[in-house]
Design an enzyme around this catalytic site. Structure first.
Site, PDB file in Angstrom:
ATOM      1  N   GLY A 153       0.826  -1.202   0.000  1.00  0.00           N
ATOM      2  CA  GLY A 153       0.000   0.000   0.000  1.00  0.00           C
ATOM      3  C   GLY A 153       0.857   1.247   0.000  1.00  0.00           C
ATOM      4  N   SER A 154       0.329   2.310   0.554  1.00  0.00           N
ATOM      5  CA  SER A 154       0.981   3.611   0.492  1.00  0.00           C
ATOM      6  C   SER A 154       2.113   3.727   1.505  1.00  0.00           C
ATOM      7  CB  SER A 154      -0.036   4.725   0.758  1.00  0.00           C
ATOM      8  OG  SER A 154      -0.455   4.692   2.118  1.00  0.00           O
ATOM      9  N   THR A 196       0.798   4.857   5.034  1.00  0.00           N
ATOM     10  CA  THR A 196       0.248   3.758   5.828  1.00  0.00           C
ATOM     11  C   THR A 196       1.357   2.816   6.277  1.00  0.00           C
ATOM     12  OG1 THR A 196      -1.836   3.908   4.614  1.00  0.00           O
ATOM     13  CG2 THR A 196      -1.438   1.895   5.869  1.00  0.00           C
ATOM     14  N   GLY A 197       2.328   2.587   5.411  1.00  0.00           N
ATOM     15  CA  GLY A 197       3.453   1.741   5.777  1.00  0.00           C
ATOM     16  C   GLY A 197       4.189   2.253   6.998  1.00  0.00           C
ATOM     17  N   GLU A 230       5.695  -3.444   0.825  1.00  0.00           N
ATOM     18  CA  GLU A 230       5.795  -3.025  -0.567  1.00  0.00           C
ATOM     19  C   GLU A 230       4.950  -1.772  -0.706  1.00  0.00           C
ATOM     20  OE1 GLU A 230       4.637  -2.051  -3.780  1.00  0.00           O
ATOM     21  OE2 GLU A 230       3.906  -4.017  -4.414  1.00  0.00           O
ATOM     22  N   CYS A 239       1.550  -0.724  -8.790  1.00  0.00           N
ATOM     23  CA  CYS A 239       2.732  -0.173  -8.107  1.00  0.00           C
ATOM     24  C   CYS A 239       3.932  -0.107  -9.038  1.00  0.00           C
ATOM     25  CB  CYS A 239       3.057  -1.012  -6.875  1.00  0.00           C
ATOM     26  SG  CYS A 239       1.745  -1.032  -5.644  1.00  0.00           S
TER      27      CYS A 239
END
Length: 469
Positions: free
Chosen positions: A221-222, A225-226, A243, A277
């Protein structure tokens, strides 16, 4: 209206609250998806924890056979699940769309079922022998994204259960239905509790990733958020595979024949309407070849049909949600306001989150469309005069998932490829992932790798047994 359910301990569960899910191409309602509470997360994690010991004791060969059975279930239900993906996520059934996604789900399930991660003698002499073994970590928290909701969920689920872990999966709140249905079907051949789901937004994700009984976190994800997941993991010290997307650069070397590479470039950039991505997000073209490349890409873009993915002839669908739709529109408007040449292609339906296929010429480093990951069908094309300049421009951003070099000479291309800072650098292709080839990012695109033997190692803990002879 149909109500969909989570699966916990092999059974469908009821939720106190639900959200309605809509088709991004038509606006039609698809049904109700569960919204879970912290209590629901606790129940799902406890189910996974209780099942994990017995699952780890299943022989390696038997686990491989069960995972192979999962692949068969996916194959048998591919058309049903592909239809759900198209209606919920938006990508077309045809071309590199939802049927393609289901083929990937099957492939990325079959390959781990065929692999053996054997004990490794790391040192031996006359006095000692040291053997490295790999054991399951325990309960894996998996957070799947909305762009490839089933394929990326499979990337997380299958290696984890293959190696004796159990899983609690949270699908994206934008695309929960197809994922919940896939997990329901998979559970037909799994022991209860091996694969469980919870549903909801980032608040539920935070409860899951910070849970004290989570032993591994897998997230796609983003970057923002990571970073929050990294903070949440301080509560359980769980290792993480992240990732976080990328702003992939592609460099076309001087003199490369544009027409020969135009289709590969196009799909490298516009696969899934750019919502991938590892799509080309920035294209660097030598100033002498600029016009030829723009013409060749325009020729391809003008022939690709856009529309509701349930219509077999369409190859590009909508943006999945209003947030992404508005972001891409804003970035293109900013590029136009700053003097870029905005070229739009395709007949766009009047309803749904559709955008035209957009080539943005005369783009420059520092502009928002170049520097921010657009995640949509808009490709900035940047002129360069020297390969050193193009390489430096490609490397200047912190997003470093993938990159590519396009050239007539493979030897020259490999030289430039070795200078690009990315987790994977492709030559004369882009986004060409393979279930046996490790895949992961550099810099702000995350850490850890998935796929193949390295991916299996990432969902295990090592243990060395050292013997004095």
């Amino acid at each position: 209206m149909q109500t969909y359910h989570n699966t916990v301990s092999g059974k469908q569960t009821e939720a106190a609250d639900h959200q309605e899910i809509f088709n991004p191409a038509t606006g039609d309602s698809l049904g109700l998806a569960p919204l879970n509470s912290q209590h629901d997360v606790n129940v799902a994690v406890e189910a996974a924890r209780m099942a994990q010991g017995a699952w780890a004791r299943v022989s390696d060969q038997e686990r491989r056979e069960i995972v192979a059975n999962v692949a068969q279930v996916l194959e048998e239900n591919s058309e049903y699940l592909a239809g759900l993906v198209t209606q919920e996520q938006g990508k077309p059934l045809s071309g590199p769309g939802s049927r393609f996604e289901m083929q990937a789900c099957v492939g990325w399930t079959k390959v781990p079922s065929s692999l053996e991660l054997l004990p490794e003698t790391v040192y031996e002499d006359d006095t000692r022998k040291d053997v490295l073994y790999r054991y399951p970590l325990g309960v894996v928290a998996a957070i799947a994204p909305w762009n490839w909701p089933l394929m990326i969920a499979i990337w997380q689920i299958i290696p984890a259960i293959r190696m004796g872990n159990t899983v609690v999966l949270k699908p994206s709140e934008y695309t929960p239905i197809a994922t919940l249905e896939m997990v329901r079907l998979i559970n037909q051949v799994l022991p209860p509790g091996v694969l469980n789901t919870v549903s909801g937004d980032g608040r539920i994700g935070a409860v899951l990733t910070s849970h004290p009984d989570i032993n591994k976190i897998m997230f796609t994800g983003s970057e923002s958020t990571g970073r929050r997941i990294i903070e949440a993991s301080s509560q359980n010290l769980a290792p993480i595979t992240l990732e976080l997307g990328g702003n992939d650069a592609a460099i076309i070397m001087p003199g490369t024949e544009a027409a020969a590479i135009s289709e590969g470039l196009f799909w490298g950039a516009f696969l899934n309407a750019g919502q991938t991505c590892a799509c080309i997000k920035r294209l660097y073209v030598h100033e002498n070849d600029y016009d030829a490349v723009v013409t060749a890409l325009s020729d391809v873009a003008s022939q690709v049909p856009i529309g509701d993915g349930m219509v077999e002839s369409n190859l590009i669908g909508p943006l999945q949600n209003a947030m992404q739709y508005n972001k891409v529109k804003e970035l293109v408007a900013d590029a136009r306001a700053n003097g870029c040449d905005v070229m739009e292609f395709g007949d766009v339906p009047s309803t749904g989150y559709f955008l035209p296929l957009t080539l943005v010429g005369n783009a420059r480093d520092g502009q928002r469309l170049v520097d921010e990951e657009q995640f949509g069908p808009a490709l900035p094309i940047i002129r360069y005069s020297s390969l050193d300049d193009a390489t430096a421009s490609a490397n200047r951003l912190s997003d470093a998932l993938g990159a590519s070099v396009w050239a007539n000479s493979l030897e020259q291309a490999e030289t430039i490829a070795s200078k690009l800072e990315a987790g994977t650098v492709w030559v004369n292709q882009h986004g060409a992932i393979h279930p046996m080839v490790p895949f992961g990012g550099n810099k702000a695109s995350g850490y850890g790798v998935e796929f193949g033997m390295e991916g299996l190692k990432g969902v295990t803990q090592s243990r060395v047994i050292s013997i004095k002879k």
